[in-house]
Design a protein around this motif. Structure first.
Motif, PDB file in Angstrom:
ATOM      1  N   PHE A  93       0.814  -1.214   0.000  1.00 50.16           N
ATOM      2  CA  PHE A  93       0.000   0.000   0.000  1.00 50.16           C
ATOM      3  C   PHE A  93       0.852   1.270   0.000  1.00 50.16           C
ATOM      4  CE2 PHE A  93      -3.044  -3.171   1.140  1.00 50.16           C
ATOM      5  CZ  PHE A  93      -4.228  -2.711   0.587  1.00 50.16           C
ATOM      6  N   LEU A  94       2.109   1.157  -0.438  1.00 47.30           N
ATOM      7  CA  LEU A  94       2.996   2.314  -0.517  1.00 47.30           C
ATOM      8  C   LEU A  94       2.416   3.454  -1.364  1.00 47.30           C
ATOM      9  CD1 LEU A  94       5.705   3.689   0.076  1.00 47.30           C
ATOM     10  CD2 LEU A  94       6.703   2.383  -1.815  1.00 47.30           C
ATOM     11  N   PRO A  95       1.792   3.201  -2.526  1.00 49.13           N
ATOM     12  CA  PRO A  95       1.200   4.316  -3.285  1.00 49.13           C
ATOM     13  C   PRO A  95       0.107   5.049  -2.512  1.00 49.13           C
ATOM     14  CG  PRO A  95       1.483   2.404  -4.703  1.00 49.13           C
ATOM     15  CD  PRO A  95       1.753   1.941  -3.302  1.00 49.13           C
ATOM     16  N   PHE A  96      -0.708   4.324  -1.743  1.00 49.02           N
ATOM     17  CA  PHE A  96      -1.739   4.975  -0.935  1.00 49.02           C
ATOM     18  C   PHE A  96      -1.110   5.792   0.186  1.00 49.02           C
ATOM     19  CE2 PHE A  96      -4.458   2.009  -3.128  1.00 49.02           C
ATOM     20  CZ  PHE A  96      -5.668   2.680  -3.222  1.00 49.02           C
ATOM     21  N   ASN A 315     -11.824   6.659   2.017  1.00 47.46           N
ATOM     22  CA  ASN A 315     -12.193   5.859   0.851  1.00 47.46           C
ATOM     23  C   ASN A 315     -12.572   4.447   1.290  1.00 47.46           C
ATOM     24  OD1 ASN A 315     -12.557   4.921  -1.727  1.00 47.46           O
ATOM     25  ND2 ASN A 315     -10.465   5.273  -2.423  1.00 47.46           N
ATOM     26  N   ASN A 316     -13.612   4.355   2.137  1.00 47.43           N
ATOM     27  CA  ASN A 316     -14.084   3.039   2.565  1.00 47.43           C
ATOM     28  C   ASN A 316     -15.434   2.739   1.927  1.00 47.43           C
ATOM     29  OD1 ASN A 316     -15.588   4.854   4.131  1.00 47.43           O
ATOM     30  ND2 ASN A 316     -15.432   3.642   5.992  1.00 47.43           N
ATOM     31  N   TYR A 317     -16.109   1.720   2.408  1.00 44.79           N
ATOM     32  CA  TYR A 317     -17.330   1.224   1.762  1.00 44.79           C
ATOM     33  C   TYR A 317     -17.033   0.753   0.334  1.00 44.79           C
ATOM     34  CZ  TYR A 317     -20.568   2.513   5.483  1.00 44.79           C
ATOM     35  OH  TYR A 317     -21.243   2.583   6.684  1.00 44.79           O
ATOM     36  N   LYS A 324     -10.363   0.946  -4.994  1.00 46.33           N
ATOM     37  CA  LYS A 324     -10.118   2.163  -4.206  1.00 46.33           C
ATOM     38  C   LYS A 324      -9.343   3.196  -5.031  1.00 46.33           C
ATOM     39  CE  LYS A 324     -10.015   0.277   0.514  1.00 46.33           C
ATOM     40  NZ  LYS A 324     -10.741   1.298   1.288  1.00 46.33           N
ATOM     41  N   LEU A 325      -8.324   2.721  -5.735  1.00 45.02           N
ATOM     42  CA  LEU A 325      -7.502   3.623  -6.538  1.00 45.02           C
ATOM     43  C   LEU A 325      -8.349   4.302  -7.621  1.00 45.02           C
ATOM     44  CD1 LEU A 325      -3.909   2.848  -7.752  1.00 45.02           C
ATOM     45  CD2 LEU A 325      -5.520   4.012  -9.237  1.00 45.02           C
ATOM     46  N   LYS A 326      -9.163   3.512  -8.309  1.00 43.06           N
ATOM     47  CA  LYS A 326      -9.990   4.069  -9.385  1.00 43.06           C
ATOM     48  C   LYS A 326     -10.995   5.091  -8.840  1.00 43.06           C
ATOM     49  CE  LYS A 326     -12.842   2.896 -13.378  1.00 43.06           C
ATOM     50  NZ  LYS A 326     -13.787   3.995 -13.128  1.00 43.06           N
ATOM     51  N   ARG A 327     -11.558   4.815  -7.672  1.00 41.31           N
ATOM     52  CA  ARG A 327     -12.506   5.756  -7.102  1.00 41.31           C
ATOM     53  C   ARG A 327     -11.820   7.078  -6.767  1.00 41.31           C
ATOM     54  NH1 ARG A 327     -15.331   4.559  -1.414  1.00 41.31           N
ATOM     55  NH2 ARG A 327     -17.215   3.734  -2.424  1.00 41.31           N
ATOM     56  N   PHE A 328     -10.631   7.009  -6.187  1.00 44.57           N
ATOM     57  CA  PHE A 328      -9.867   8.234  -5.929  1.00 44.57           C
ATOM     58  C   PHE A 328      -9.618   8.991  -7.238  1.00 44.57           C
ATOM     59  CE2 PHE A 328      -7.589   7.372  -1.617  1.00 44.57           C
ATOM     60  CZ  PHE A 328      -8.526   8.139  -0.960  1.00 44.57           C
ATOM     61  N   GLY A 332     -10.945  12.845  -8.419  1.00 40.84           N
ATOM     62  CA  GLY A 332      -9.866  13.828  -8.401  1.00 40.84           C
ATOM     63  C   GLY A 332      -9.069  13.839  -7.116  1.00 40.84           C
ATOM     64  N   LEU A 333      -9.041  12.710  -6.400  1.00 44.76           N
ATOM     65  CA  LEU A 333      -8.342  12.645  -5.121  1.00 44.76           C
ATOM     66  C   LEU A 333      -7.104  11.751  -5.170  1.00 44.76           C
ATOM     67  CD1 LEU A 333     -11.429  12.376  -2.715  1.00 44.76           C
ATOM     68  CD2 LEU A 333     -10.048  14.394  -3.218  1.00 44.76           C
ATOM     69  N   TRP A 334      -6.749  11.269  -6.364  1.00 47.99           N
ATOM     70  CA  TRP A 334      -5.511  10.510  -6.526  1.00 47.99           C
ATOM     71  C   TRP A 334      -4.432  11.497  -6.931  1.00 47.99           C
ATOM     72  CZ3 TRP A 334      -3.890   6.290  -4.547  1.00 47.99           C
ATOM     73  CH2 TRP A 334      -2.745   5.662  -5.036  1.00 47.99           C
ATOM     74  N   LEU A 335      -3.599  11.896  -5.964  1.00 48.51           N
ATOM     75  CA  LEU A 335      -2.654  12.999  -6.133  1.00 48.51           C
ATOM     76  C   LEU A 335      -1.285  12.541  -6.609  1.00 48.51           C
ATOM     77  CD1 LEU A 335      -3.535  14.734  -2.733  1.00 48.51           C
ATOM     78  CD2 LEU A 335      -4.605  15.124  -4.974  1.00 48.51           C
TER      79      LEU A 335
END
Length: 349
Positions: A93-96, A315-317, A324-328, A332-335
């Motif tokens: 989970f290093l990218p997160f 980013n739960n549920y 999770k990554l795609k939802r971010f 617009g929350l995948w920085l």
């Protein structure tokens, strides 16, 4: 004759004793350099005076040295104003982790962050990029084990959380815990006013009024649904009592693959909250600022009505790394892709 003998001795350039003295002086100098130079390049020496704006130095130590980096040393290094921000994460989970760090750096709180690495691969990677900001509390977990919600790997990781937090409180620090699938949109510390023992967020999707109660939410069938994903604890006897009870509740429900609902740390946290209700001063953070993923990502109407109020988004549920990554990304929350230069870890290969 005695005078001639005295002159011959005085004309000698260096006596045997002086040669020995010179040899010992050179030997002492070499020993001193041998001690000082490795120390000056050790991880703990190198980053003590590093400012937040400077780039991480290139460490020249053997990576195994980080095995001896203790929680007490790490917490002392990162703590600012008596507070440490903590996450507990494994290498996959290093990218997160990096995404979360970017969002924190935008609020100028990244220097308080201590990454509790659950495996040596992450410990070495973080301390290579950002010396001193990661520590491993043995035993290390298997980085190849599954860590999705409901897996035994997820249980093994999250069940250690309350003990980590208690250990930091016992060292005399306040501590904020975050899951790394969170993003900071504003500074959360302005919501941590007052002298409460513990602050947390509700994990429900039902919309609360803006002026909702900040006490422990009413239970349904004796169960609340407070999230263990974001907790702030002051160094108080009440907070320590809650964490000890949380540890007890986890031990009372060990992992079992036969149960329909796989155990994890959050139900135990809620049980601990109920069992210490009259002994711990709790504070439920405003839902508009700290929404669950089930509300923020699934109720666009509510998001528009509360625009500008959101502080930390979880980013739960949703289950699954790629999901999770795609939802971010969709929100617009995948920085990481465009703003890795804002992370203390920099761009990761």
């Amino acid at each position: 004759m005695a005078q001639q003998q005295q002159r011959s001795i005085s004309n000698r350039p260096i006596s045997f004793i002086n040669r020995n003295g010179l040899f010992l002086l050179l030997l002492a100098l070499l020993v001193l350099l041998g001690v000082y130079l490795p120390l000056s390049e050790s991880p703990l020496f190198m980053f003590q005076n590093r400012t937040p704006s400077s780039s991480p130095p290139s460490p020249s130590f053997v990576v195994s040295d980080w095995r001896d980096y203790s929680l007490a040393q790490a917490a002392k290094f990162v703590a600012k104003n008596g507070t440490v921000i903590v996450c507990s994460v494994s290498y996959p989970f290093l990218p997160f982790l990096n995404n979360w760090l970017i969002s924190i750096s935008r609020q100028k709180h990244h220097e308080k962050v201590l990454v509790i690495a659950e495996d040596y691969a992450l410990l070495y990677k973080v301390n290579e990029k950002w010396p001193g900001h990661a520590v491993l509390i043995p035993p290390a977990l298997d980085p190849k084990a599954a860590h999705h919600f409901g897996s035994q790997g997820f249980y093994n990781l999250t069940s250690r959380r309350p003990q980590h937090l208690l250990d930091i409180l016992e060292l005399g620090y306040n501590v904020m815990y975050n899951d790394v699938d969170m993003v900071w949109l504003q500074d959360p510390f302005k919501y941590l006013q007052g002298g409460h023992d513990v602050y947390f967020m509700d994990d429900m999707t039902a919309i609360k009024p803006l002026n909702h109660s900040h006490g422990l939410p009413p239970s349904r069938n004796g169960v609340t649904y407070v999230c263990s994903c974001m907790i702030f604890l002051r160094c108080t006897s009440g907070a320590k009592l809650l964490l000890k009870k949380w540890v007890e509740e986890i031990r009372a429900q060990p992992w079992s693959n036969t149960e329909a609902k796989k155990p994890h740390d959050q139900p135990a946290f809620n049980r601990a909250l109920h069992k210490t209700t009259h002994q711990v001063d709790v504070y439920l953070l405003p839902q508009s600022a700290f929404p669950s993923g089930g509300l923020y990502f699934k109720n666009r109407k509510w998001v528009n009505e509360t625009k500008g109020k959101h502080v930390i988004v979880h980013n739960n549920y949703i289950v699954g790394y790629n999901q999770k990554l795609k939802r971010f990304q969709d929100f617009g929350l995948w920085l990481v892709d465009d703003f890795s230069h804002e992370s203390p870890l920099g761009k990761l290969e």
